[in-house]
Design an enzyme around this catalytic site. Structure first.
Site, PDB file in Angstrom:
ATOM      1  N   LYS A 124     -17.021  -4.112   0.033  1.00 53.33           N
ATOM      2  CA  LYS A 124     -16.275  -3.791   1.257  1.00 53.33           C
ATOM      3  C   LYS A 124     -16.265  -5.027   2.134  1.00 53.33           C
ATOM      4  O   LYS A 124     -17.122  -5.893   1.997  1.00 53.33           O
ATOM      5  CB  LYS A 124     -16.965  -2.649   2.022  1.00 53.33           C
ATOM      6  CG  LYS A 124     -16.053  -1.936   2.991  1.00 53.33           C
ATOM      7  CD  LYS A 124     -15.266  -0.847   2.295  1.00 53.33           C
ATOM      8  CE  LYS A 124     -14.186  -0.268   3.167  1.00 53.33           C
ATOM      9  NZ  LYS A 124     -13.533   0.884   2.514  1.00 53.33           N
ATOM     10  N   ASP A 164      -8.024  -0.597   4.424  1.00 54.88           N
ATOM     11  CA  ASP A 164      -8.864   0.459   5.005  1.00 54.88           C
ATOM     12  C   ASP A 164      -8.357   0.579   6.449  1.00 54.88           C
ATOM     13  O   ASP A 164      -7.202   0.204   6.721  1.00 54.88           O
ATOM     14  CB  ASP A 164     -10.353   0.068   4.943  1.00 54.88           C
ATOM     15  CG  ASP A 164     -11.283   1.246   5.250  1.00 54.88           C
ATOM     16  OD1 ASP A 164     -11.517   2.077   4.360  1.00 54.88           O
ATOM     17  OD2 ASP A 164     -11.754   1.359   6.404  1.00 54.88           O
ATOM     18  N   GLY A 235      -7.256  12.277  12.783  1.00 57.03           N
ATOM     19  CA  GLY A 235      -6.760  10.921  12.571  1.00 57.03           C
ATOM     20  C   GLY A 235      -5.255  10.982  12.409  1.00 57.03           C
ATOM     21  O   GLY A 235      -4.707  12.033  12.078  1.00 57.03           O
ATOM     22  N   PHE A 236      -4.589   9.895  12.686  1.00 54.92           N
ATOM     23  CA  PHE A 236      -3.232   9.834  12.176  1.00 54.92           C
ATOM     24  C   PHE A 236      -2.974   8.439  11.655  1.00 54.92           C
ATOM     25  O   PHE A 236      -2.317   7.608  12.268  1.00 54.92           O
ATOM     26  CB  PHE A 236      -2.148  10.269  13.165  1.00 54.92           C
ATOM     27  CG  PHE A 236      -0.878  10.542  12.375  1.00 54.92           C
ATOM     28  CD1 PHE A 236      -0.776  11.723  11.669  1.00 54.92           C
ATOM     29  CD2 PHE A 236       0.105   9.591  12.229  1.00 54.92           C
ATOM     30  CE1 PHE A 236       0.328  11.952  10.846  1.00 54.92           C
ATOM     31  CE2 PHE A 236       1.212   9.814  11.409  1.00 54.92           C
ATOM     32  CZ  PHE A 236       1.322  11.009  10.715  1.00 54.92           C
ATOM     33  N   GLY A 237      -3.524   8.200  10.493  1.00 53.16           N
ATOM     34  CA  GLY A 237      -3.356   6.920   9.838  1.00 53.16           C
ATOM     35  C   GLY A 237      -2.823   7.163   8.452  1.00 53.16           C
ATOM     36  O   GLY A 237      -2.252   8.216   8.142  1.00 53.16           O
ATOM     37  N   ASN A 238      -3.076   6.190   7.612  1.00 55.58           N
ATOM     38  CA  ASN A 238      -2.599   6.233   6.236  1.00 55.58           C
ATOM     39  C   ASN A 238      -3.076   7.491   5.493  1.00 55.58           C
ATOM     40  O   ASN A 238      -2.297   8.183   4.850  1.00 55.58           O
ATOM     41  CB  ASN A 238      -3.098   4.948   5.557  1.00 55.58           C
ATOM     42  CG  ASN A 238      -2.806   4.937   4.091  1.00 55.58           C
ATOM     43  OD1 ASN A 238      -3.659   5.301   3.295  1.00 55.58           O
ATOM     44  ND2 ASN A 238      -1.606   4.563   3.724  1.00 55.58           N
ATOM     45  N   VAL A 239      -4.355   7.792   5.609  1.00 52.60           N
ATOM     46  CA  VAL A 239      -4.924   8.897   4.843  1.00 52.60           C
ATOM     47  C   VAL A 239      -4.421  10.245   5.367  1.00 52.60           C
ATOM     48  O   VAL A 239      -3.999  11.122   4.596  1.00 52.60           O
ATOM     49  CB  VAL A 239      -6.471   8.837   4.874  1.00 52.60           C
ATOM     50  CG1 VAL A 239      -7.073  10.001   4.116  1.00 52.60           C
ATOM     51  CG2 VAL A 239      -6.963   7.510   4.295  1.00 52.60           C
ATOM     52  N   ALA A 240      -4.423  10.401   6.690  1.00 58.72           N
ATOM     53  CA  ALA A 240      -3.969  11.663   7.294  1.00 58.72           C
ATOM     54  C   ALA A 240      -2.509  11.935   6.921  1.00 58.72           C
ATOM     55  O   ALA A 240      -2.146  13.063   6.560  1.00 58.72           O
ATOM     56  CB  ALA A 240      -4.126  11.594   8.810  1.00 58.72           C
ATOM     57  N   TRP A 241      -1.686  10.916   6.958  1.00 58.55           N
ATOM     58  CA  TRP A 241      -0.261  11.063   6.630  1.00 58.55           C
ATOM     59  C   TRP A 241      -0.073  11.597   5.209  1.00 58.55           C
ATOM     60  O   TRP A 241       0.669  12.560   4.978  1.00 58.55           O
ATOM     61  CB  TRP A 241       0.446   9.709   6.828  1.00 58.55           C
ATOM     62  CG  TRP A 241       1.728   9.575   6.088  1.00 58.55           C
ATOM     63  CD1 TRP A 241       2.890  10.250   6.353  1.00 58.55           C
ATOM     64  CD2 TRP A 241       1.989   8.742   4.957  1.00 58.55           C
ATOM     65  NE1 TRP A 241       3.861   9.882   5.454  1.00 58.55           N
ATOM     66  CE2 TRP A 241       3.341   8.954   4.583  1.00 58.55           C
ATOM     67  CE3 TRP A 241       1.222   7.835   4.223  1.00 58.55           C
ATOM     68  CZ2 TRP A 241       3.921   8.294   3.502  1.00 58.55           C
ATOM     69  CZ3 TRP A 241       1.811   7.174   3.161  1.00 58.55           C
ATOM     70  CH2 TRP A 241       3.132   7.411   2.809  1.00 58.55           C
TER      71      TRP A 241
HETATM   72  P1  NDP Z   1      -5.732   3.849   9.435  1.00 54.08           P
HETATM   73  O1  NDP Z   1      -6.026   2.605  10.194  1.00 54.08           O
HETATM   74  O2  NDP Z   1      -4.404   3.988   8.797  1.00 54.08           O
HETATM   75  O3  NDP Z   1      -5.961   5.128  10.379  1.00 54.08           O
HETATM   76  C1  NDP Z   1      -7.207   5.415  10.939  1.00 54.08           C
HETATM   77  C2  NDP Z   1      -7.075   6.545  11.939  1.00 54.08           C
HETATM   78  O4  NDP Z   1      -8.337   6.856  12.518  1.00 54.08           O
HETATM   79  C3  NDP Z   1      -6.193   6.196  13.093  1.00 54.08           C
HETATM   80  O5  NDP Z   1      -5.630   7.370  13.627  1.00 54.08           O
HETATM   81  C4  NDP Z   1      -7.210   5.570  14.063  1.00 54.08           C
HETATM   82  O6  NDP Z   1      -6.733   5.553  15.366  1.00 54.08           O
HETATM   83  C5  NDP Z   1      -8.390   6.473  13.895  1.00 54.08           C
HETATM   84  N1  NDP Z   1      -9.632   5.753  14.156  1.00 54.08           N
HETATM   85  C6  NDP Z   1     -10.055   4.601  13.566  1.00 54.08           C
HETATM   86  N2  NDP Z   1     -11.259   4.233  14.034  1.00 54.08           N
HETATM   87  C7  NDP Z   1     -11.584   5.151  14.939  1.00 54.08           C
HETATM   88  C8  NDP Z   1     -12.705   5.317  15.784  1.00 54.08           C
HETATM   89  N3  NDP Z   1     -13.743   4.463  15.766  1.00 54.08           N
HETATM   90  N4  NDP Z   1     -12.712   6.411  16.576  1.00 54.08           N
HETATM   91  C9  NDP Z   1     -11.676   7.297  16.576  1.00 54.08           C
HETATM   92  N5  NDP Z   1     -10.585   7.172  15.805  1.00 54.08           N
HETATM   93  C10 NDP Z   1     -10.553   6.125  15.017  1.00 54.08           C
HETATM   94  O7  NDP Z   1      -6.885   3.996   8.363  1.00 54.08           O
HETATM   95  P2  NDP Z   1      -6.924   4.878   7.046  1.00 54.08           P
HETATM   96  O8  NDP Z   1      -6.123   6.112   7.215  1.00 54.08           O
HETATM   97  O9  NDP Z   1      -6.660   3.975   5.920  1.00 54.08           O
HETATM   98  O10 NDP Z   1      -8.466   5.260   7.012  1.00 54.08           O
HETATM   99  C11 NDP Z   1      -8.988   6.463   7.583  1.00 54.08           C
HETATM  100  C12 NDP Z   1     -10.315   6.778   6.929  1.00 54.08           C
HETATM  101  O11 NDP Z   1     -10.124   6.966   5.521  1.00 54.08           O
HETATM  102  C13 NDP Z   1     -11.400   5.720   7.046  1.00 54.08           C
HETATM  103  O12 NDP Z   1     -12.668   6.348   7.114  1.00 54.08           O
HETATM  104  C14 NDP Z   1     -11.303   4.959   5.729  1.00 54.08           C
HETATM  105  O13 NDP Z   1     -12.491   4.301   5.411  1.00 54.08           O
HETATM  106  C15 NDP Z   1     -11.010   6.113   4.796  1.00 54.08           C
HETATM  107  N6  NDP Z   1     -10.387   5.779   3.517  1.00 54.08           N
HETATM  108  C16 NDP Z   1      -9.262   5.032   3.442  1.00 54.08           C
HETATM  109  C17 NDP Z   1      -8.685   4.762   2.219  1.00 54.08           C
HETATM  110  C18 NDP Z   1      -7.415   4.006   2.079  1.00 54.08           C
HETATM  111  O14 NDP Z   1      -6.955   3.854   0.940  1.00 54.08           O
HETATM  112  N7  NDP Z   1      -6.790   3.555   3.161  1.00 54.08           N
HETATM  113  C19 NDP Z   1      -9.302   5.223   0.968  1.00 54.08           C
HETATM  114  C20 NDP Z   1     -10.464   6.064   1.161  1.00 54.08           C
HETATM  115  C21 NDP Z   1     -10.974   6.301   2.393  1.00 54.08           C
HETATM  116  P3  NDP Z   1      -6.324   4.104  15.974  1.00 54.08           P
HETATM  117  O15 NDP Z   1      -5.390   3.466  15.012  1.00 54.08           O
HETATM  118  O16 NDP Z   1      -5.702   4.434  17.267  1.00 54.08           O
HETATM  119  O17 NDP Z   1      -7.621   3.349  16.097  1.00 54.08           O
HETATM  120  O1  2IT Z   2     -12.645   3.522   1.165  1.00 56.39           O
HETATM  121  C1  2IT Z   2     -11.865   3.276   0.212  1.00 56.39           C
HETATM  122  O2  2IT Z   2     -12.027   3.773  -0.904  1.00 56.39           O
HETATM  123  C2  2IT Z   2     -10.726   2.386   0.465  1.00 56.39           C
HETATM  124  N1  2IT Z   2     -10.550   1.957   1.601  1.00 56.39           N
HETATM  125  C3  2IT Z   2      -9.828   1.988  -0.664  1.00 56.39           C
HETATM  126  C4  2IT Z   2     -10.447   0.873  -1.460  1.00 56.39           C
HETATM  127  C5  2IT Z   2      -9.566   0.272  -2.524  1.00 56.39           C
HETATM  128  O3  2IT Z   2     -10.033  -0.715  -3.107  1.00 56.39           O
HETATM  129  O4  2IT Z   2      -8.467   0.751  -2.793  1.00 56.39           O
END
Ligand code: NDP
Ligand code: 2IT
Length: 444
Positions: A124, A164, A235-241
């Site tokens: 990581k 991430d 959350g509303f990021g990549n994973v939530a979507w």
């Molecule tokens: P994004 O950056 O796309 O979205 C993250 C979301 O969580 C946003 O809504 C963000 O709000 C919010 N957030 C981030 N940090 C905080 C915090 N400290 N307090 C409150 N809200 C927070 O990230 P991902 O969707 O990619 O990741 C979300 C989770 O999923 C993480 O735990 C990540 O490790 C995990 N994950 C991701 C993977 C991937 O492939 N992307 C794979 C497996 C797990 P804002 O943008 O306003 O900060």
């Molecule tokens: O937490 C995770 O598994 C990720 N952010 C994805 C890692 C990856 O190498 O695709």
């Protein structure tokens, strides 16, 4: 194994690294029996060797903003364990990033990657850089400066980073461009790449899709499906979507979703163009969910978490330790039957204890969100073969992997009463493969 002694020693070496210590403790407590039944693990010092990263690269990242001001951020890459494949894991750009958070994520990644059945070790990295409010050119300069250091220790057969929190397709593009220039080669050194230059179809939605596939398998053990279920997502990021999209496809209704500003409650369900609207909001870097309430007449609950909303299924998809004991008690009281972690370690140990005590279907992140890295593994395979699979092919493989992970958790997590402790199952299944590989490869 003496868990308390190992934890005391680790805490002395790494005082205050709360998240890292939390993640290690959970694994040790659940694998203790299996470890003790296999004396070759103790004889080879597996625990002492697996809980410390192989190495940590720490560097400064100087960059210039659009006004010519110089900024210096911290950058890291943690290469945790490569017993079963090259180091593999995401990069996080968020102001909260520190060594404890990256070490917990790297440690979890070892077992998650093992569960995927693909040959990937755990790693990581990231930075305390805050991309929020930064222009594309500023993000580009930061990513280039970050890669000027990182490129020295990564490579398609050595260490393959991905996205991430705060790192999506745009940032991967900028980092890949700089890697390509420095290394003078066009290889699969990062995953989550653009589709036109080596990326895989379905990678962007893979983590959320995979999480819902895993929850679907858990529900099936109780004869349940997503059809007609009320779902709450954080959350509303990549994973939530990805998760919201797949829940809709399977006939569930997402009634709440959150951002750092609070959550919205939409009794009619968040689907179709409402999801697109949320994506637009996120791209503007302003309040994430509040404007949604004006656009679609939904309730906005400022500064609140969505766990107070009555639901059948909860999908925490934002960040670590975002769902605590009180939230867990509220979910249980409201009749929630399934919690599946899209984020890494979003539920505190106290919350997990409550879910297990009340016999909920609880999917821990290292199993439930493994679909993201699994699809990264599929991207690596496609890069290696210099070809690309169709969306249907990738999705079918992703689905198959999530079903297998679920099976592995059941195999190692089912107790005499028939209850499946997925935390235990995931940790044992993930650990055994890595530990066996470490024994076979000798003390390194
Ligand atoms: P994004 O950056 O796309 O979205 C993250 C979301 O969580 C946003 O809504 C963000 O709000 C919010 N957030 C981030 N940090 C905080 C915090 N400290 N307090 C409150 N809200 C927070 O990230 P991902 O969707 O990619 O990741 C979300 C989770 O999923 C993480 O735990 C990540 O490790 C995990 N994950 C991701 C993977 C991937 O492939 N992307 C794979 C497996 C797990 P804002 O943008 O306003 O900060
Ligand atoms: O937490 C995770 O598994 C990720 N952010 C994805 C890692 C990856 O190498 O695709």
């Amino acid at each position: 194994m003496n868990v308390e002694k190992i934890m005391n020693d680790l805490e002395k070496k790494h005082p205050g690294e709360v998240e890292y210590l939390q993640a290690v403790r959970e694994v040790l407590e659940t694998i203790e029996d299996v470890y003790n039944e296999n004396p070759q693990f103790e004889a080879n010092g597996i625990i002492e060797r697996i809980i410390e990263p192989d190495r940590i690269l720490s560097f400064k990242v100087p960059w210039t903003d659009d006004n010519g001001n110089v900024h210096v951020n911290l950058g890291y890459r943690i290469q945790f364990n490569n017993a079963i494949g090259p180091y593999k894991g995401g990069l996080r750009f968020h102001p909260s990033v520190n060594l404890s958070i990256l070490k917990f994520l790297g440690f979890e990644q070892i077992f998650k990657n093992s569960l995927t059945t693909l040959p990937m070790g755990g790693g990581k990295g990231g930075s305390d850089f805050n991309p929020k409010g930064r222009s594309d050119r500023e993000i580009m300069r930061f990513c280039q400066a970050f890669m000027m250091e990182l490129w020295k220790i990564i490579g398609p057969e050595t260490d393959v980073p991905a996205g991430d929190i705060g790192v999506g397709g745009k940032e991967i593009g900028f980092m890949y461009g700089m890697y390509k220039k420095l290394a003078r080669e066009h290889t699969g050194v990062l995953t989550g790449k653009g589709l036109k230059w080596g990326g895989s179809l379905v990678r962007p939605e893979a983590t959320g899709f995979g999480n819902v596939y895993f929850a679907k398998e858990m529900l099936a053990t109780k004869g349940e499906t997503f059809k007609g279920k009320t779902v709450v997502v954080s959350g509303f990021g990549n994973v939530a979507w990805g998760a919201v999209t797949k829940v809709n496809e399977l006939g569930g209704k997402v009634v709440a979703i959150s951002g750092p500003d609070g959550y919205i409650y939409d009794k009619d369900g968040i689907s179709g163009k409402k999801i697109d609207y949320m994506l637009e909001l996120r791209a503007t870097n302003e309040d994430i969910v509040k404007p949604y309430s004006f656009e679609f007449g939904a309730e906005f609950h400022q500064g609140k978490k969505p766990w107070e909303v009555k639901c059948d299924v909860a999908l925490p998809c934002a960040t670590q330790n975002e769902l605590g004991k009180e939230d867990a008690l509220m979910l249980v009281k409201n009749g929630c039957i399934c919690v599946s972690e899209g984020a890494n370690m979003p539920c505190t140990p106290e919350a997990v204890e409550i879910f297990l005590e009340h016999k909920l279907l609880f999917g821990p992140g290292k199993a439930a969100n493994a679909g993201g890295v699994a699809t990264s593994g599929l991207e690596m395979s496609q890069n290696g073969m210099k070809l690309s699979w169709s969306a249907e092919e990738v999705d079918a493989k992703l689905h198959g992997i999530m079903v297998n992970i679920h099976e592995a958790c059941v195999k190692h997590g089912k107790d005499a009463s028939g209850f499946v402790n997925y935390v235990k199952g995931a940790n044992i299944a993930g650990f055994l493969k890595v530990a066996d590989a470490m024994v076979e490869q000798g003390i390194l």
